[in-house]
Design a protein around this motif. Sequence first.
Motif, mmCIF file in Angstrom:
data_model
loop_
_atom_site.group_PDB
_atom_site.id
_atom_site.type_symbol
_atom_site.label_atom_id
_atom_site.label_comp_id
_atom_site.label_asym_id
_atom_site.label_seq_id
_atom_site.Cartn_x
_atom_site.Cartn_y
_atom_site.Cartn_z
ATOM 1 N N GLY A 152 1.142 -1.142 0.200
ATOM 2 C CA GLY A 152 -0.346 0.003 -0.348
ATOM 3 C C GLY A 152 0.824 0.910 0.091
ATOM 4 N N THR A 153 -0.084 2.354 0.253
ATOM 5 C CA THR A 153 0.924 3.531 -0.306
ATOM 6 C C THR A 153 0.753 3.932 1.233
ATOM 7 O OG1 THR A 153 0.215 3.951 -2.501
ATOM 8 C CG2 THR A 153 1.087 6.228 -0.788
ATOM 9 N N ILE A 154 2.125 4.450 1.820
ATOM 10 C CA ILE A 154 2.199 4.790 3.224
ATOM 11 C C ILE A 154 1.648 6.664 3.213
ATOM 12 C CG2 ILE A 154 4.169 5.481 3.296
ATOM 13 C CD1 ILE A 154 4.415 4.758 6.309
ATOM 14 N N GLN A 155 0.794 6.886 4.234
ATOM 15 C CA GLN A 155 0.759 8.683 4.586
ATOM 16 C C GLN A 155 0.825 8.293 5.661
ATOM 17 O OE1 GLN A 155 -0.419 10.611 1.942
ATOM 18 N NE2 GLN A 155 -1.162 8.944 0.639
ATOM 19 N N ILE A 156 1.814 10.175 6.207
ATOM 20 C CA ILE A 156 2.655 9.648 7.614
ATOM 21 C C ILE A 156 1.698 11.100 7.876
ATOM 22 C CG2 ILE A 156 4.952 10.238 8.779
ATOM 23 C CD1 ILE A 156 5.943 8.308 6.357
ATOM 24 N N SER A 157 1.711 11.461 8.848
ATOM 25 C CA SER A 157 1.461 12.747 9.992
ATOM 26 C C SER A 157 2.367 13.009 11.304
ATOM 27 C CB SER A 157 0.037 12.827 10.455
ATOM 28 O OG SER A 157 -0.441 11.687 11.677
ATOM 29 N N ILE A 181 7.568 2.866 11.259
ATOM 30 C CA ILE A 181 7.415 2.835 9.560
ATOM 31 C C ILE A 181 9.005 2.884 8.923
ATOM 32 C CG2 ILE A 181 5.607 4.719 9.812
ATOM 33 C CD1 ILE A 181 8.067 6.596 9.088
ATOM 34 N N GLY A 182 10.074 2.660 9.541
ATOM 35 C CA GLY A 182 11.308 2.226 9.399
ATOM 36 C C GLY A 182 11.842 3.419 8.522
ATOM 37 N N ALA A 183 12.426 3.205 7.019
ATOM 38 C CA ALA A 183 12.797 4.656 6.495
ATOM 39 C C ALA A 183 12.192 4.671 5.090
ATOM 40 C CB ALA A 183 13.576 3.512 5.647
ATOM 41 N N ALA A 184 10.305 4.232 5.620
ATOM 42 C CA ALA A 184 9.110 4.597 4.643
ATOM 43 C C ALA A 184 9.196 6.690 4.495
ATOM 44 C CB ALA A 184 8.284 4.215 4.807
ATOM 45 N N GLU A 185 9.341 6.597 3.549
ATOM 46 C CA GLU A 185 8.901 8.366 3.544
ATOM 47 C C GLU A 185 6.914 8.277 2.840
ATOM 48 O OE1 GLU A 185 11.551 10.709 0.703
ATOM 49 O OE2 GLU A 185 13.247 10.120 2.178
ATOM 50 N N ASN A 186 6.985 9.842 3.242
ATOM 51 C CA ASN A 186 5.764 10.028 3.375
ATOM 52 C C ASN A 186 5.167 9.761 1.706
ATOM 53 O OD1 ASN A 186 2.241 11.156 3.919
ATOM 54 N ND2 ASN A 186 3.502 12.430 2.465
ATOM 55 N N GLY A 187 4.274 9.356 1.407
ATOM 56 C CA GLY A 187 3.764 8.946 -0.335
ATOM 57 C C GLY A 187 4.365 7.428 -0.449
ATOM 58 N N ASP A 188 5.128 7.069 0.195
ATOM 59 C CA ASP A 188 5.624 5.724 -0.747
ATOM 60 C C ASP A 188 5.119 4.606 -0.860
ATOM 61 O OD1 ASP A 188 8.319 6.778 -0.870
ATOM 62 O OD2 ASP A 188 9.210 5.798 1.273
ATOM 63 N N LYS A 189 5.202 3.579 -1.370
ATOM 64 C CA LYS A 189 4.456 1.960 -1.623
ATOM 65 C C LYS A 189 5.594 1.216 -0.960
ATOM 66 C CE LYS A 189 2.112 0.481 -5.495
ATOM 67 N NZ LYS A 189 1.794 0.578 -6.505
ATOM 68 N N VAL A 190 5.032 0.032 0.351
ATOM 69 C CA VAL A 190 4.999 0.051 0.947
ATOM 70 C C VAL A 190 4.504 -1.242 1.510
ATOM 71 C CG1 VAL A 190 6.349 1.569 2.379
ATOM 72 C CG2 VAL A 190 4.017 0.689 3.003
ATOM 73 N N ILE A 209 7.325 -3.590 6.434
ATOM 74 C CA ILE A 209 8.738 -4.189 6.753
ATOM 75 C C ILE A 209 9.065 -4.445 5.271
ATOM 76 C CG2 ILE A 209 7.347 -6.033 8.155
ATOM 77 C CD1 ILE A 209 6.965 -7.313 5.966
ATOM 78 N N LYS A 210 9.571 -4.008 4.500
ATOM 79 C CA LYS A 210 9.965 -3.115 3.302
ATOM 80 C C LYS A 210 9.272 -1.872 2.480
ATOM 81 C CE LYS A 210 11.548 -6.684 0.967
ATOM 82 N NZ LYS A 210 11.774 -7.815 -0.013
ATOM 83 N N VAL A 211 10.769 -1.329 2.399
ATOM 84 C CA VAL A 211 9.789 0.295 1.384
ATOM 85 C C VAL A 211 10.211 -0.137 -0.490
ATOM 86 C CG1 VAL A 211 10.662 2.636 1.289
ATOM 87 C CG2 VAL A 211 10.665 1.291 3.195
ATOM 88 N N LEU A 212 9.254 -0.015 -0.907
ATOM 89 C CA LEU A 212 9.931 -0.763 -1.916
ATOM 90 C C LEU A 212 9.475 1.038 -3.440
ATOM 91 C CD1 LEU A 212 5.955 -3.121 -2.220
ATOM 92 C CD2 LEU A 212 8.497 -3.492 -2.067
ATOM 93 N N GLY A 213 9.497 1.646 -2.509
ATOM 94 C CA GLY A 213 10.246 2.689 -3.513
ATOM 95 C C GLY A 213 9.027 3.769 -3.547
ATOM 96 N N LYS A 214 8.983 5.075 -4.758
ATOM 97 C CA LYS A 214 7.757 5.665 -5.362
ATOM 98 C C LYS A 214 7.332 5.342 -6.285
ATOM 99 C CE LYS A 214 10.199 8.740 -2.458
ATOM 100 N NZ LYS A 214 9.867 8.853 -1.299
ATOM 101 N N PRO A 215 5.508 5.616 -6.054
ATOM 102 C CA PRO A 215 4.878 4.992 -7.162
ATOM 103 C C PRO A 215 4.979 5.287 -8.431
ATOM 104 C CG PRO A 215 3.798 5.866 -4.761
ATOM 105 C CD PRO A 215 5.346 6.160 -4.890
ATOM 106 N N GLY A 216 4.536 4.827 -9.315
ATOM 107 C CA GLY A 216 4.042 4.713 -10.749
ATOM 108 C C GLY A 216 6.115 4.151 -11.463
ATOM 109 N N GLU A 217 6.589 4.825 -10.220
ATOM 110 C CA GLU A 217 7.817 4.319 -10.728
ATOM 111 C C GLU A 217 8.141 3.014 -11.076
ATOM 112 O OE1 GLU A 217 11.076 5.255 -8.181
ATOM 113 O OE2 GLU A 217 11.287 7.438 -8.073
ATOM 114 N N HIS A 218 9.473 2.090 -12.143
ATOM 115 C CA HIS A 218 8.728 0.957 -13.038
ATOM 116 C C HIS A 218 9.567 -0.619 -11.956
ATOM 117 C CE1 HIS A 218 9.012 -2.035 -15.726
ATOM 118 N NE2 HIS A 218 10.271 -2.677 -15.270
ATOM 119 N N ASN A 219 10.694 0.102 -11.014
ATOM 120 C CA ASN A 219 11.077 -1.359 -10.212
ATOM 121 C C ASN A 219 9.372 -0.849 -8.600
ATOM 122 O OD1 ASN A 219 13.031 -2.671 -11.429
ATOM 123 N ND2 ASN A 219 14.415 -1.350 -11.150
#
Length: 742
Positions: A152-157, A181-190, A209-219
Amino acid sequence: MPKRKKRRRNNNKIEGLSNSILAILRKDHSKPFNYKQIAAKLGVDDPSSRNQIIKNLKALQSKGEIQEIERGKYILTPSKNYHTGIMDITGRGRGFVIVDGLEDDIKVSNKNLNKALNGDTVEVYVFKRKRGGRMEGEVTKIIQRKRTEFVGTIQISDKFAFVECQGYSMYTDIFVPKSKIGAAENGDKVLVKMEGWEAHSESPLGSVIKVLGKPGEHNTEIHAILAQYGLPYEFPHEVEAYANDLDTSIQADEIKNRRDMRKTLTFTIDPKDAKDFDDALSFEVLENGNYEIGIHIADVSHYVKPGTLLDDEAYERATSVYLVDRVVPMLPEILSNNACSLRPHEEKYTFSAVFEMNKKAEVIKKWFGRTVTYSDARFAYEEAQQIIELNEGKASEALKDTANRTIPANISITGIEYQVDQPIAEAILEMDRMAKILRKKRMHAGAISFDKVEVKFILDDNSNPEGVYFKESKDANKLIEEFMLLANRSVAEFIGKQNPKKTFVYRVHDEPDDEKIAALENIIRQFGYKMDTRDRKTTAASMNKLLKDVQGKKEQNMIDTIAIRTMSKAQYTVHNIGHYGLAFDYYTHFTSPIRRYPDVMVHRLLQRYLDKKDSAKDEVYEEKCGHSTEMEILATNAERDSIKYMQVKYMQDHKDEEFVGVISGVTEWGIYVEIISNKCEGMVRLQDLNDDHYEFDKENYAVVGQRTKNAYVLGDEVNVKVKNADLVKKHLDFIMLGHHDA
């Protein structure tokens, strides 16, 4: 002495108390509760509330709805109203429990889901049915979660975060404390793990448990597809290390235990971009004029031993996953691309099915066992196809009069000169001729020919789609297919007919459901096609005729897809019922152990029975079969999602273009259109049809304008443009430009 203050009595009546008590007892109907425990569950502790609870307990007991099993402790009266099933939550948030043996699903309202999620195995209590109404119930226990990890996509307040999950029919977000939240940044796919769900909380608690990256990026999106289905994209270090330490050399002592076929003419035919070659063919002319044809399969079970780290990992994966831009292999590269890959000019350990066949493609003798082989050449399908096409019409004379043959010394495939030895070319031509006989026999027996067009992408170095092309099955593909089918069928028949019965892994395919066949007939009627469904044979024959008749037509891909969905799903099991689609009484998967775990099991069982050992246990292998089927479904879904993702990505760069498409589906919310030139499917929302107010006509698979009476009907050709291409949701929205005038 001061007067004592009178305590104010709380006379508030608890509304719906009996139902609340029953709900508590239902939720854990094997555990007894006293009035204090029920009060605690209800969050009340005043004397009035406790008295109301005690009175209600007595009243429910007198009605026979609950039982007092020891002084002051009550349980629900045992009932047949409890069922165990799988929770199915629709895209619109409706819940249904699917129970084996029940004709109808059990409807569960949102308030009675009690934290059950889509796919969970649950216990459900069915309420008393109103006359004529459908079964409704309440989830009383979650027996097993389908999954605990979600993408999912994380929203951080400032103080907390939450993950919004898509694609799981989720009706809630997952709450994540800031500390998790680990190393996740607002809006990351996790990838988030659900760790618990407290009784009075609206959302479950989780941790990233894992940060997958920015939504829309290929990998990010490709890794998200794998994570969504619980599929790995890398091997654990210890598994890689174990595989790398294996001795993969060919040993003289091991050769002694095998049939040595290194001097027999052997070659592979595979896709041009294949990296692993798990099957090879050998061809030899015998003195009696018959042929000895070998189907040689990589002997994966020689390296992958039961109980090892490597075997455990292969079993868990159960299959390789073929995404649009990569392969996620079942086995580490040292095996899949090297030791077990039947590469040209290398000796390899193989497991073989060897047949003596006459010129009519009839099997005279068969042999199964471990071999050592040497591949003389590697062909791409395109290269083998050119040999066949250059000699079209002469294949039936193969090996009779070589003076009149026109076998080229070399052929050119897309500008590459490729040397072809005369014996190999002749072997390909003769096996092509025999494959056509085998195929004709299958079709006559009632096999169904699904030659569905595959969508492929031309990718640049950054995995961006530059173009689309369609992969079709030609004679060279069908040559390999027929001999692989022969091996699979013959191995299954060899074990299946043994007496006493032996446990074995079968690939089975049930007959299609009558309702689905009827639905297919209704759809194809819109295009002017008919079917004869009187019996199994006429159904298969008319299905083949339909698939042949639609070839090259605008509706081909749509009807091919619907016809495939009409079929039952093939699966692995120890209980053989035959394979309807192939028209075989016995069938298994023997030919691809590099990429399918069931084939590894088949190799082990075959060797076990060749060694005259006792039968394996049904229950052990049935469990493994079930797991293999489940993983195959997940891999197929991931592959489908990756294609959809790439189609959306491709269409992002073609937003200003006009396309001709065919209406592939009509619903109350929109029209689905498949573009003819690239098979990309998108939706025109009814609310975006501005020229009129359109209503859904279910019977005629159409939407009709109220004022103009303009109709968009299933199968119509229309012109569309891209309105929106959403990479994250893998969804295309089209703008309708009107009917296409041919």
